[in-house]
Scaffold this motif. Structure first.
Motif, PDB file in Angstrom:
ATOM      1  N   THR A   1       0.836  -1.202   0.000  1.00  0.00           N
ATOM      2  CA  THR A   1       0.000   0.000   0.000  1.00  0.00           C
ATOM      3  C   THR A   1       0.871   1.253   0.000  1.00  0.00           C
ATOM      4  O   THR A   1       0.617   2.201  -0.751  1.00  0.00           O
ATOM      5  CB  THR A   1      -0.930   0.001   1.228  1.00  0.00           C
ATOM      6  OG1 THR A   1      -1.759  -1.158   1.180  1.00  0.00           O
ATOM      7  CG2 THR A   1      -1.796   1.257   1.276  1.00  0.00           C
ATOM      8  N   LEU A   2       1.901   1.253   0.834  1.00  0.00           N
ATOM      9  CA  LEU A   2       2.804   2.401   0.894  1.00  0.00           C
ATOM     10  C   LEU A   2       3.524   2.601  -0.429  1.00  0.00           C
ATOM     11  O   LEU A   2       3.661   3.732  -0.915  1.00  0.00           O
ATOM     12  CB  LEU A   2       3.825   2.224   2.019  1.00  0.00           C
ATOM     13  CG  LEU A   2       3.257   2.251   3.428  1.00  0.00           C
ATOM     14  CD1 LEU A   2       4.341   1.891   4.443  1.00  0.00           C
ATOM     15  CD2 LEU A   2       2.663   3.614   3.742  1.00  0.00           C
ATOM     16  N   GLU A   3       3.954   1.512  -1.034  1.00  0.00           N
ATOM     17  CA  GLU A   3       4.660   1.602  -2.312  1.00  0.00           C
ATOM     18  C   GLU A   3       3.747   2.192  -3.381  1.00  0.00           C
ATOM     19  O   GLU A   3       4.147   3.071  -4.146  1.00  0.00           O
ATOM     20  CB  GLU A   3       5.159   0.209  -2.714  1.00  0.00           C
ATOM     21  CG  GLU A   3       6.085   0.197  -3.907  1.00  0.00           C
ATOM     22  CD  GLU A   3       5.371  -0.098  -5.206  1.00  0.00           C
ATOM     23  OE1 GLU A   3       5.930   0.209  -6.266  1.00  0.00           O
ATOM     24  OE2 GLU A   3       4.240  -0.620  -5.168  1.00  0.00           O
ATOM     25  N   GLU A   4       2.498   1.743  -3.418  1.00  0.00           N
ATOM     26  CA  GLU A   4       1.545   2.256  -4.409  1.00  0.00           C
ATOM     27  C   GLU A   4       1.253   3.742  -4.173  1.00  0.00           C
ATOM     28  O   GLU A   4       1.209   4.538  -5.120  1.00  0.00           O
ATOM     29  CB  GLU A   4       0.255   1.438  -4.366  1.00  0.00           C
ATOM     30  CG  GLU A   4       0.438   0.031  -4.893  1.00  0.00           C
ATOM     31  CD  GLU A   4      -0.727  -0.895  -4.576  1.00  0.00           C
ATOM     32  OE1 GLU A   4      -1.048  -1.734  -5.435  1.00  0.00           O
ATOM     33  OE2 GLU A   4      -1.321  -0.786  -3.478  1.00  0.00           O
ATOM     34  N   LEU A   5       1.048   4.114  -2.917  1.00  0.00           N
ATOM     35  CA  LEU A   5       0.798   5.511  -2.580  1.00  0.00           C
ATOM     36  C   LEU A   5       1.962   6.394  -3.013  1.00  0.00           C
ATOM     37  O   LEU A   5       1.771   7.405  -3.695  1.00  0.00           O
ATOM     38  CB  LEU A   5       0.578   5.666  -1.069  1.00  0.00           C
ATOM     39  CG  LEU A   5       0.587   7.115  -0.568  1.00  0.00           C
ATOM     40  CD1 LEU A   5      -0.672   7.846  -1.015  1.00  0.00           C
ATOM     41  CD2 LEU A   5       0.747   7.159   0.935  1.00  0.00           C
TER      42      LEU A   5
END
Length: 193
Positions: free
Chosen positions: A111-115
């Motif tokens: 999720t952090l990577e996508e954000l």
């Protein structure tokens, strides 16, 4: 044409009921307001919750999942559209192309990577779509503090720091994001990625 909101979130539920409740609330809002959910295509964890709530509220749901994760994330068979792609890069690019805005619910490193990827693509001028965090139960407080440090220490510009929308209320955040998406004018240009 209705707005499409990409939602990034965990394939797990986390350690408290507030996360699942927020995913359900956001999905319901997307569905009830006639918008489209674009997400990672899984039916487990918060991913499954947001998709299920959107569908139950009459919304359109687009899932994008790599073949290698179909079994692991248990691809959701009941979606309006399910796109099975070959790579994570294809997944993220198709989601970005189909979305008018991006919201991150609680999640892990994926999720952090996508954000951060869509936020950096915004900074680089590949799109001018809004990017937002739904800070449920203070989940992102430490990350936001670190982001303030990156800004204060000169690694993130004023414009990019203020571009990330943050709220702890799903309805208020969705309204802000959709208002900003309606004002976005630059065409996507992912050809340089």
């Amino acid at each position: 044409m209705s707005q499409a909101i990409a939602v990034y979130c965990g394939s797990r539920f986390g350690d408290g009921p507030a996360f699942r409740a927020a995913a359900h609330a956001l999905g319901q809002l997307i569905g009830r307001t006639g918008r489209t959910l674009v997400y990672g295509g899984g039916r487990v964890g918060l991913m499954g919750t947001v998709a299920g709530a959107t569908l139950a509220a009459g919304g359109h749901v687009v899932g994008v999942i790599p073949q290698a994760l179909m079994d692991r994330e248990v691809g959701h068979a009941g979606l309006t559209e399910l796109h099975v792609v070959q790579t994570m890069h294809e997944r993220k690019q198709l989601m970005a192309t189909r979305a008018d805005a991006f919201i991150a619910l609680p999640g892990g490193i994926g999720t952090l990577e996508e954000l951060y990827e869509v936020w950096s693509w915004q900074q680089l001028g590949y799109h001018d779509k809004p990017v937002a965090l739904l800070n449920v139960d203070g989940y992102y407080d430490a990350l936001l503090e670190f982001t303030r440090v990156t800004h204060a220490r000169g690694f993130v510009s004023d414009a990019q720091f203020s571009a990330l929308m943050v709220d702890d209320d799903a309805a208020r955040l969705l309204e802000r994001v959709c208002e900003a998406a309606a004002k976005a004018t630059a065409p996507d240009d992912y050809s340089r990625i």
